[in-house]
Scaffold this active site. Sequence first.
Site, PDB file in Angstrom:
ATOM      1  N   ASP A  60       1.053  -1.190   0.139  1.00  0.00           N
ATOM      2  CA  ASP A  60       0.070  -0.069   0.043  1.00  0.00           C
ATOM      3  C   ASP A  60       0.878   1.174  -0.043  1.00  0.00           C
ATOM      4  OD1 ASP A  60      -3.105   0.628   1.506  1.00  0.00           O
ATOM      5  OD2 ASP A  60      -2.050   1.666   0.165  1.00  0.00           O
TER       6      ASP A  60
HETATM    7  C1  GLC Z   1      -4.168   4.432  -0.177  1.00  0.00           C
HETATM    8  C2  GLC Z   1      -5.294   3.218   0.247  1.00  0.00           C
HETATM    9  C3  GLC Z   1      -5.188   2.078  -0.859  1.00  0.00           C
HETATM   10  C4  GLC Z   1      -5.106   2.749  -2.318  1.00  0.00           C
HETATM   11  C5  GLC Z   1      -3.859   3.299  -2.369  1.00  0.00           C
HETATM   12  C6  GLC Z   1      -3.476   3.964  -3.746  1.00  0.00           C
HETATM   13  O1  GLC Z   1      -3.578   4.827   0.910  1.00  0.00           O
HETATM   14  O2  GLC Z   1      -4.956   2.538   1.453  1.00  0.00           O
HETATM   15  O3  GLC Z   1      -6.375   1.488  -0.603  1.00  0.00           O
HETATM   16  O4  GLC Z   1      -5.605   1.736  -3.336  1.00  0.00           O
HETATM   17  O5  GLC Z   1      -3.366   4.002  -1.128  1.00  0.00           O
HETATM   18  O6  GLC Z   1      -4.359   5.167  -3.736  1.00  0.00           O
END
Ligand code: GLC
Length: 742
Positions: free
Chosen positions: A283
């Site tokens: 993430d």
């Molecule tokens: C965010 C979220 C995740 C998302 C990623 C990209 O922090 O936790 O769900 O897909 O970053 O935006």
Amino acid sequence: MTMKKTTLALAAALLPLLAGAQDAQIESKVAALMRQMTVAEKVGQLHQISGGLHTGPASGEDARTQADIRSGKVGSMLNVKGVADTRAMQALALQSRLHIPLLFGQDVIHGYRTVFPVPLGESASWDMEAIEQSARVAAREASAAGIHWTFAPMVDIARDPRWGRVMEGAGEDAFLGSAIARARVHGFQGKRLGATDAVMATAKHFAAYGAALAGRDYNAVDMSQQQLFEVYLPPFKAALDAGAATFMNSFNTLNGVPATGNSFLQRDVLKGRWNFKGFVVSDWGSVREMVAHGYASDLADASVKAINAGSDMDMESYAHLNYLEQSIKSGKVKMKTLDDAVRRILYKKFELGLFDDPYRFADAAREKAVLADPSHRAAALDVAQKSLVLLKNEGGALPLSRDAKRIAVIGPLADARRDLEGGWVVEGDRARVVSILEGIRGHAGKAEVSYAQACGVGCTNSDGFADAVATAAKADVVVLAVGETWDMSGEAKSRTDITLPGHQEQLFAALKATGKPVVVVMLAGRPLVFNAIADQADAIVYAWFPGSEGGNAVANVLFGDYNPSGKLPITFPRSVGQIPLSYAQPSTGRPVTDEKDVVYKSGYIDSVNSPRYAFGHGLSYTSFKYSGLTVSSAEMSPSQQVTLSFDLANTGKAEGTEIVQLYLRDMVASVARPVKELKGFQKIHLLPGEQRRVNFTIDRELLSFFNSQLVWGAEAGDFKLMVGSASDDIRLEGALKLLPAR
Ligand code: GLC
């Protein structure tokens, strides 16, 4: 055998062979490419950076970024969308020595241009076809806009509505959540990856992110492995079995180890026990965050811990880019570990056909046509109205009478547009969102529709209440639109108080005091606490954040053009004090009762135990009768199956759809079992007076659970079988004895 059957049988036999051949062909192409790659180029494939979300192709104002892309140091980008911008970035990547194309990922969570209800709202439809169709439309639009990969479905089970991301998932139940995970993956990925109307799905956030302590986002998670396997992992396994191309790990620690650096989760379970062949993306910044967790000493150490634990691609930590080559040289990371991660990513790029044509998802004419497809709005309306839940309806308040001459539409969200879309909206066509007021005006016929906003965003000021009360006093019925604004649910939106923001409950009380019937339409991304409204409103429709067609969906339900069928996918507590609260609670040694004369009970001295609205609750404009339950055999050996049957009749005046629910309780087991577990559901549409025999098949799989050794299986003994309209509205019961294996 007829010709058709022969052909089908042949196809069924050939398909795996063809897939195997494609697999081998791609594997050999990947191997050939990797033999040419330097370590730096391999590391580049693991590096994912974000483009400028709304400012064009990339954070490309930064020349370094463009230089990295040109030199093959970037394997993927997110937040670059649209044919023009993705083509621009792809062109840079193709200047690299080996011309390896980029993967473009995006959070297409509930629609791209056409916005569908937020996932928790969609889940209230319990309609797998509708949910798959929603993801299908999202994939068509996103792939037409140059996107290869969506960071969805989010399949985190959540039983704590203080956690704002409950909005993004499928609620509290592993069985329902698993069915929805499958539907969403099938919708996003279509019949096969590589078609230009499909995108790679991502099962996220692996794992147990929804169990963050105290509902505080990003907080630690602590749970037994038995609970992890029983409740939190099943939707991930369902997504994998449905073919999910990628997984995303999560920000939280699980029992002290960050998910991103968690070898048990990523190597033992995902890539080992489950034999996952896709790749894992971290993430955003979660590799780097292992330093803040106190699990990695610095970014170099975080990079080592992440890749060695099975986290392949690094989203926005710049950890692999800056340190992995050195870690290979020092031996902290083995070349075969790096090669495995790179192979998984390159495999997907070949599977998507990006080496044959890196621009095959970037066709401007197709983008224009697909994003304007009117059938998408129709799909959004269909899903939205199926997601609405009628929580309460007394005195025939709904559907609105066609004789109603004057309808007052009131409230801070009555004419809202942005709020109806909810969070995680990529490209919503805001100007074309249908507000609740607009929807009602479009459906009201000759009735006069008046409007008073009463208060602004968050309703922190009651100056407009007098005007609203005056408007209500002149009407026959009041429709009050209240709830959360779109930005009160979602990531980093945990709340300690989940009542209606501002003075909205006071506004309701003022309107109720006029003596007019008050129908409340509530918008939120989570269960809210609204006891006064629940007690005194004449009717309540929970609309979640219903998307682009939200106003029309609400109006269709209010006027009875659509008979509401939604059921809650998550428990609504009476107060925050009851959280975490789920229907699938284990039994307790002391009775769970509200009996005043029982002193030593499992309960509260200041509240009843029951929720405000139970999992599976949702009313209809008609009524349904359940009768005649039979079980084909009172006993079942592990190798057999039995059929539970009953009659369902529509005993009301309107046609309607009932979501019948099958629950069971394993009365005695080696691990104390919940008092109720959802093990089946069916959506049954009946005309007034129509009756149908409903059947559920019960086999050993349905009776199985993970024991304390994490062994999946069913244990001999007695099971209570329950069928109902909600987890707290059981209409029929039966019994079944599972015999010991011979
Ligand atoms: C965010 C979220 C995740 C998302 C990623 C990209 O922090 O936790 O769900 O897909 O970053 O935006």
